[in-house]
Motif scaffolding. Structure first.
Motif, PDB file in Angstrom:
ATOM      1  N   GLN A   9     -17.763 -11.380  -8.462  1.00  0.00           N
ATOM      2  CA  GLN A   9     -16.384 -11.777  -8.695  1.00  0.00           C
ATOM      3  C   GLN A   9     -15.496 -10.560  -8.896  1.00  0.00           C
ATOM      4  N   VAL A  10     -14.229 -10.744  -8.554  1.00  0.00           N
ATOM      5  CA  VAL A  10     -13.227  -9.700  -8.694  1.00  0.00           C
ATOM      6  C   VAL A  10     -12.130 -10.208  -9.619  1.00  0.00           C
ATOM      7  N   ASP A  11     -11.750  -9.399 -10.580  1.00  0.00           N
ATOM      8  CA  ASP A  11     -10.650  -9.776 -11.461  1.00  0.00           C
ATOM      9  C   ASP A  11      -9.336  -9.698 -10.690  1.00  0.00           C
ATOM     10  N   GLY A  12      -8.483 -10.701 -10.859  1.00  0.00           N
ATOM     11  CA  GLY A  12      -7.240 -10.756 -10.111  1.00  0.00           C
ATOM     12  C   GLY A  12      -6.364  -9.524 -10.310  1.00  0.00           C
ATOM     13  N   ALA A  13      -6.248  -9.069 -11.562  1.00  0.00           N
ATOM     14  CA  ALA A  13      -5.416  -7.898 -11.853  1.00  0.00           C
ATOM     15  C   ALA A  13      -5.988  -6.641 -11.200  1.00  0.00           C
ATOM     16  N   ASP A  14      -7.317  -6.490 -11.223  1.00  0.00           N
ATOM     17  CA  ASP A  14      -7.954  -5.327 -10.583  1.00  0.00           C
ATOM     18  C   ASP A  14      -7.733  -5.340  -9.075  1.00  0.00           C
ATOM     19  N   PHE A  15      -7.794  -6.539  -8.504  1.00  0.00           N
ATOM     20  CA  PHE A  15      -7.579  -6.662  -7.058  1.00  0.00           C
ATOM     21  C   PHE A  15      -6.193  -6.162  -6.675  1.00  0.00           C
ATOM     22  N   TRP A  16      -5.180  -6.587  -7.412  1.00  0.00           N
ATOM     23  CA  TRP A  16      -3.812  -6.196  -7.061  1.00  0.00           C
ATOM     24  C   TRP A  16      -3.561  -4.714  -7.293  1.00  0.00           C
ATOM     25  N   LYS A  17      -4.287  -4.103  -8.227  1.00  0.00           N
ATOM     26  CA  LYS A  17      -4.170  -2.654  -8.423  1.00  0.00           C
ATOM     27  C   LYS A  17      -4.649  -1.917  -7.173  1.00  0.00           C
ATOM     28  N   ALA A  18      -5.756  -2.422  -6.591  1.00  0.00           N
ATOM     29  CA  ALA A  18      -6.293  -1.822  -5.366  1.00  0.00           C
ATOM     30  C   ALA A  18      -5.325  -2.023  -4.202  1.00  0.00           C
ATOM     31  N   VAL A  19      -4.709  -3.193  -4.144  1.00  0.00           N
ATOM     32  CA  VAL A  19      -3.747  -3.485  -3.072  1.00  0.00           C
ATOM     33  C   VAL A  19      -2.541  -2.548  -3.188  1.00  0.00           C
ATOM     34  N   GLU A  20      -2.124  -2.277  -4.409  1.00  0.00           N
ATOM     35  CA  GLU A  20      -0.975  -1.384  -4.620  1.00  0.00           C
ATOM     36  C   GLU A  20      -1.274   0.018  -4.088  1.00  0.00           C
ATOM     37  N   LYS A  21      -2.536   0.454  -4.227  1.00  0.00           N
ATOM     38  CA  LYS A  21      -2.939   1.777  -3.736  1.00  0.00           C
ATOM     39  C   LYS A  21      -3.169   1.779  -2.220  1.00  0.00           C
ATOM     40  N   HIS A  22      -3.620   0.647  -1.687  1.00  0.00           N
ATOM     41  CA  HIS A  22      -3.932   0.548  -0.252  1.00  0.00           C
ATOM     42  C   HIS A  22      -3.221  -0.674   0.353  1.00  0.00           C
ATOM     43  N   PRO A  23      -1.901  -0.712   0.319  1.00  0.00           N
ATOM     44  CA  PRO A  23      -1.164  -1.915   0.738  1.00  0.00           C
ATOM     45  C   PRO A  23      -1.361  -2.318   2.195  1.00  0.00           C
ATOM     46  N   HIS A  24      -1.672  -1.359   3.055  1.00  0.00           N
ATOM     47  CA  HIS A  24      -1.795  -1.680   4.473  1.00  0.00           C
ATOM     48  C   HIS A  24      -3.232  -2.018   4.874  1.00  0.00           C
ATOM     49  N   ASP A  25      -4.134  -2.041   3.884  1.00  0.00           N
ATOM     50  CA  ASP A  25      -5.528  -2.404   4.165  1.00  0.00           C
ATOM     51  C   ASP A  25      -5.787  -3.891   3.958  1.00  0.00           C
ATOM     52  N   PHE A  26      -4.773  -4.616   3.522  1.00  0.00           N
ATOM     53  CA  PHE A  26      -4.927  -6.043   3.252  1.00  0.00           C
ATOM     54  C   PHE A  26      -3.846  -6.825   3.997  1.00  0.00           C
ATOM     55  N   ASN A  27      -4.245  -7.972   4.515  1.00  0.00           N
ATOM     56  CA  ASN A  27      -3.352  -8.784   5.346  1.00  0.00           C
ATOM     57  C   ASN A  27      -2.371  -9.589   4.481  1.00  0.00           C
ATOM     58  N   LEU A  28      -1.451  -8.877   3.854  1.00  0.00           N
ATOM     59  CA  LEU A  28      -0.532  -9.512   2.904  1.00  0.00           C
ATOM     60  C   LEU A  28       0.426 -10.497   3.570  1.00  0.00           C
TER      61      LEU A  28
END
Length: 239
Positions: free
Chosen positions: A142-161
């Motif tokens: 499992q991934v914590d929701g807050a941790d996930f969004w921290k990673a997205v903030e650092k790598h915004p173009h690696d996720f299909n937002l």
């Protein structure tokens, strides 16, 4: 022995509620009736044990959030509310205290991304994965929701937002709307291999590494590695 005493409405309700989570012997002790009496009543009532729980159903339970209710979950899984409540209790889940974790497959689904290799994909981008042990062989990460969004903030173009299903991974950050607009995500299917990646692929294969190991080193899905190597060798042989 129960001496063929008539069944009360309360006993019938108890049998309905506990047949899927208790054995006939346990119910017999609770109702002070024989196992044969329980079995006979079950047959007359046409009760049947619930179908075995699949891994997909269990994963669904671990991804519940505050918008879900027992009735909603039971309807979605096509199971009785008693069956769902019993399973959640065995898994240590409840509707009062929701798990804040999301499985990699769930995240992939909500982003409309390929689920294969998503666990590694997240790990390589600094997302912490927590392992839950559900028996001798079953493991769920499992991934914590807050941790996930921290990673997205650092790598915004690696996720299909742009295809993200809103309110499905909580808590959503304040900057999400801006990130969705600016997102330049390109899927692995669309993203070409660089010369450096191809050279590294050949090098690792020559050293005897498996496709799975190469997939983890390069941070590419396993299917991408499997399909690319034969093409590379064909081009080299015809070069």
């Amino acid at each position: 022995m129960d001496g063929r005493k008539p069944w009360t409405a309360q006993e019938v309700d108890y049998l309905k509620q506990h047949y899927n989570c208790k054995s006939a012997w346990e119910i017999g002790l609770d109702l002070e009736r024989s196992v044969a009496s329980i079995h006979n009543k079950v047959i007359k009532m046409g009760l049947k044990k619930s179908k075995p729980w699949t891994e997909e159903e269990i994963e669904y339970l671990f991804n519940l959030d505050a918008r879900d209710t027992l009735r909603k979950v039971a309807k979605h899984l096509n199971r009785t509310e008693q069956s769902v409540a019993s399973k959640m209790q065995k898994l240590g889940l409840s509707f009062e205290e929701f798990s804040t974790g999301y499985t990699p497959n769930y995240i992939a689904q909500k982003l409309n991304m390929n689920p294969y290799g998503m666990q590694k994909y997240l790990k390589l981008r600094g997302v912490k994965l927590t392992k839950l042990v559900l028996g001798k062989k079953k493991r769920i990460y499992q991934v914590d929701g807050a941790d996930f969004w921290k990673a997205v903030e650092k790598h915004p173009h690696d996720f299909n937002l742009k295809n993200y299903v809103r309110m499905s991974i909580l808590p959503e950050p304040e900057w999400l709307n801006e990130a969705i607009t600016a997102c330049k995500y390109v899927s692995w299917e669309q993203k070409g291999w660089t010369t450096k990646e191809v050279q590294r692929l050949i090098e690792l294969r020559e050293k005897g590494h498996t496709n799975q190991e190469i997939s983890e080193v390069l941070g590419r899905p396993l299917y991408s590695v499997k399909s690319k190597y034969p093409k590379v060798m064909k081009e080299l042989n015809h070069g």
